[in-house]
Design a protein around this motif. Structure first.
Motif, short mmCIF file in Angstrom:
data_model
loop_
_atom_site.label_atom_id
_atom_site.label_comp_id
_atom_site.label_asym_id
_atom_site.label_seq_id
_atom_site.Cartn_x
_atom_site.Cartn_y
_atom_site.Cartn_z
N ASP A 234 0.85 -1.32 -0.12
CA ASP A 234 0.06 0.13 0.12
C ASP A 234 0.92 1.35 -0.09
O ASP A 234 0.38 2.30 -0.30
CB ASP A 234 -1.08 -0.05 1.08
N ASP A 239 1.93 6.20 -2.13
CA ASP A 239 2.89 6.98 -1.86
C ASP A 239 4.13 6.59 -3.08
O ASP A 239 5.33 6.31 -2.25
CB ASP A 239 3.37 7.27 -0.62
N HIS B 55 0.53 4.90 9.96
CA HIS B 55 0.15 3.73 9.51
C HIS B 55 1.10 2.95 8.46
O HIS B 55 1.03 1.85 8.28
CB HIS B 55 -1.34 3.69 8.82
N GLY B 56 2.05 3.81 7.90
CA GLY B 56 3.10 3.17 7.01
C GLY B 56 2.68 3.23 5.69
O GLY B 56 3.58 2.84 4.97
N ASN B 57 1.61 3.91 5.31
CA ASN B 57 1.51 3.93 3.69
C ASN B 57 1.87 5.17 3.00
O ASN B 57 1.90 5.09 1.94
CB ASN B 57 0.11 3.48 3.13
N TYR B 58 2.21 6.29 3.86
CA TYR B 58 3.26 7.23 3.22
C TYR B 58 4.56 6.78 3.70
O TYR B 58 4.90 7.01 5.09
CB TYR B 58 2.34 8.54 3.59
N LEU B 59 5.52 7.47 3.06
CA LEU B 59 6.99 7.36 3.41
C LEU B 59 7.14 8.67 3.89
O LEU B 59 7.27 9.60 3.30
CB LEU B 59 7.75 7.14 2.23
N VAL B 80 6.38 -4.01 9.51
CA VAL B 80 5.31 -3.01 9.35
C VAL B 80 4.05 -4.01 9.29
O VAL B 80 2.92 -3.76 10.03
CB VAL B 80 5.21 -1.96 8.07
N ILE B 81 4.17 -5.01 8.56
CA ILE B 81 2.87 -5.94 8.54
C ILE B 81 2.67 -6.60 9.52
O ILE B 81 1.39 -6.57 10.23
CB ILE B 81 3.13 -6.80 7.36
N ARG B 84 1.05 -4.40 12.14
CA ARG B 84 -0.51 -4.05 11.54
C ARG B 84 -1.21 -5.04 12.01
O ARG B 84 -2.50 -5.02 12.37
CB ARG B 84 -0.41 -3.72 10.12
#
Lengths: 255, 232
Positions: A234, A239, B55-59, B80-81, B84
């Protein structure tokens, strides 16, 4: 329990050339048990070449591939074939490339079991029935040939044939390509459940970003034979950092 | 449980002349166990951007994000997984699911991923669907055809089915009627009571006042940028 902290597949500096042309080059990644790695890119990006190199279907010009601590490239052909029959599985885009079209559905599933030394006919047939059920093919179709099946059913049969031996590592090349959208969703749901319940490690090649969004933990983006970006699925889709990934993501039609 | 230090974010639009848009700089934030912190600031000020980085979906471009002791900035995908799966829950504004998967399975999925047995996971999912007033006849259907409010409640059920120690909530009460809003606020208060650290975006001011212990205005983290620039 198997060691979940060690990669099941480790790839470094992999390169495959066709004369002066690059098939894929400088590819490296670690795949851990239970992980699903998606490889995306457009036609000619080298993703299918990479997959077939990893599975040993073609030779490589440089680099290393280590499976479960064993050097795959240095392995004797007989040993690699044994792995391909037992601990590995390969799901082709076209089911007819992965099935034997002239024998029954049950035999397609049973054959892989017999190849791993199972001899008891009753047990093999029972396993075939069980697997046809898991991929939602009715038991009364067990004696039909795959030629009598729809495209979606053939693909599910190919998956049953591949998974009946309880593999640990599954290679998939565009498994939902060429299927109707409604059939795709059903297949993805099935694959996701099997991945979770069997703890499979999967490398899935596709050009469909929606497929990897729903199935892959991690993503590798390929262009002209090289990996241009990799990361959490994701994150790469929401991004994207590389120009090519940004183009790829922004080119998807919204419905 | 959530520690954000000096976090910054830029977007580089390679296909639009390499334009670099700074959207956040110097963001600091912490959320303790049992606490609910609300993010506020005008539209476009970066509330969702900050949430997505956590949440980790933007760097992030720079800085640090630690969640339950794990450094998220630069973490390997599998870390990260794993985080989550057992620690970090997220209720987004949008429900993203496979078509044809029944609602009850959509809600039970986070538990199944943790290895909870099918029947137990389903029982807990049903309990939440019942609390959130999703009619029983819908449980076996895919939520893709549900109304906006129903989809949101399915999303909330999914986010609360496992007692995540850290929860991110993006507008959890946005399209709900009064009755269901009460249920969601009760779920949030229960999560706080069991010690969850919660970070939320609530446009609903009354809801915010009832569940949040503190507010953080992200406008203070917005870098100066040329006029006319709009965050992605």
């Amino acid at each position: 329990m198997r060691d979940m902290t060690q990669p099941i597949l480790s790839v470094t500096g992999l390169e495959r050339r066709y004369g002066a042309r690059i098939g894929c080059t400088d590819v490296g990644f670690d795949l851990y048990p239970g992980e699903v790695l998606g490889i995306v890119g457009e036609s000619g990006s080298g993703k299918s070449t990479l997959l077939s190199c990893l599975a040993g279907h073609q030779g490589v010009d440089a680099g290393s591939v280590t499976y479960d601590g064993r050097d795959v490239l240095a392995m004797a052909e007989t040993e690699r074939r044994r792995l391909a029959r037992t601990e590995w599985a390969y799901v082709h885009q076209h089911a007819r490339d992965g099935l034997r079209m002239s024998v029954s559905a049950g035999a397609n599933v049973g054959e892989r079991l017999m190849a791993t030394g199972h001899r008891h006919y009753g047990e093999i047939r029972a396993a075939a029935v069980d697997w046809l059920g898991r991929v939602e093919i009715a038991e009364d179709r067990i004696d039909d040939r795959p030629t009598a099946f729809s495209g979606g059913m053939q693909q599910r049969l190919q998956i049953a044939r591949n998974l009946v031996t309880g593999p640990r590592l599954v290679f998939m090349d565009e498994p939902t390509g060429g299927l109707d959208v409604s059939v795709q969703a059903r297949l993805l749901d099935l694959l996701r459940g099997l991945v979770r319940d069997m703890g499979l490690s999967v490398i899935i090649v596709t050009h469909d970003l929606a497929v990897v969004r729903l199935l892959a933990d991690r993503l590798m983006v390929m262009k002209s034979g090289r990996v241009v970006e990799q990361g959490l699925t994701d994150q790469v889709l929401d991004d994207p950092q590389h120009a090519y990934t940004q183009l790829l993501v922004s080119s998807v039609l919204q419905v | 449980m959530i520690h954000v230090e000096n976090l910054s974010k830029t977007f580089t639009l390679h296909n639009q002349g390499g334009t670099v848009i700074p959207v956040m700089a110097g963001a600091n934030l912490h959320v303790d166990p049992g606490e609910c912190v609300g993010l506020v600031g005008r539209s476009g000020s970066g509330k969702s951007t900050l949430m997505r980085m956590i949440h980790g979906n933007y760097l992030p471009a720079g800085g640090s994000i630690r969640i339950a002791g794990v450094q998220m900035a630069g973490a390997e995908p599998r870390r990260v997984i794993a985080l989550r799966r057992d620690t970090l829950g997220y209720v987004s504004q949008f429900l993203r699911v496979l078509p044809r998967v029944p609602t009850v399975e959509v809600v039970a999925e986070p538990l199944r991923a943790l290895g909870v047995a099918q029947l137990d996971a389903q029982a807990r999912a049903e309990c939440l669907l019942w609390r959130l007033n999703i009619p029983r006849r819908l449980w076996s259907l895919s939520p893709t055809t549900f109304s906006g409010g129903e989809q949101q409640r399915v999303n909330i059920a999914r986010g609360f089915v496992h007692p995540f120690p850290v929860l991110l909530l993006d507008e959890p009460t946005a399209s709900l009627d009064a009755q269901n809003r009460e249920v969601v606020l009760a779920l949030i208060l229960e999560a706080k009571a069991r010690g969850a650290a919660i970070l939320g975006i609530f446009h609903d001011e009354e809801a915010r006042a009832r569940v949040c212990d503190r507010l953080v205005d992200v406008t203070g983290f917005t870098p100066a940028r040329p006029s006319g620039g709009q965050a992605a």
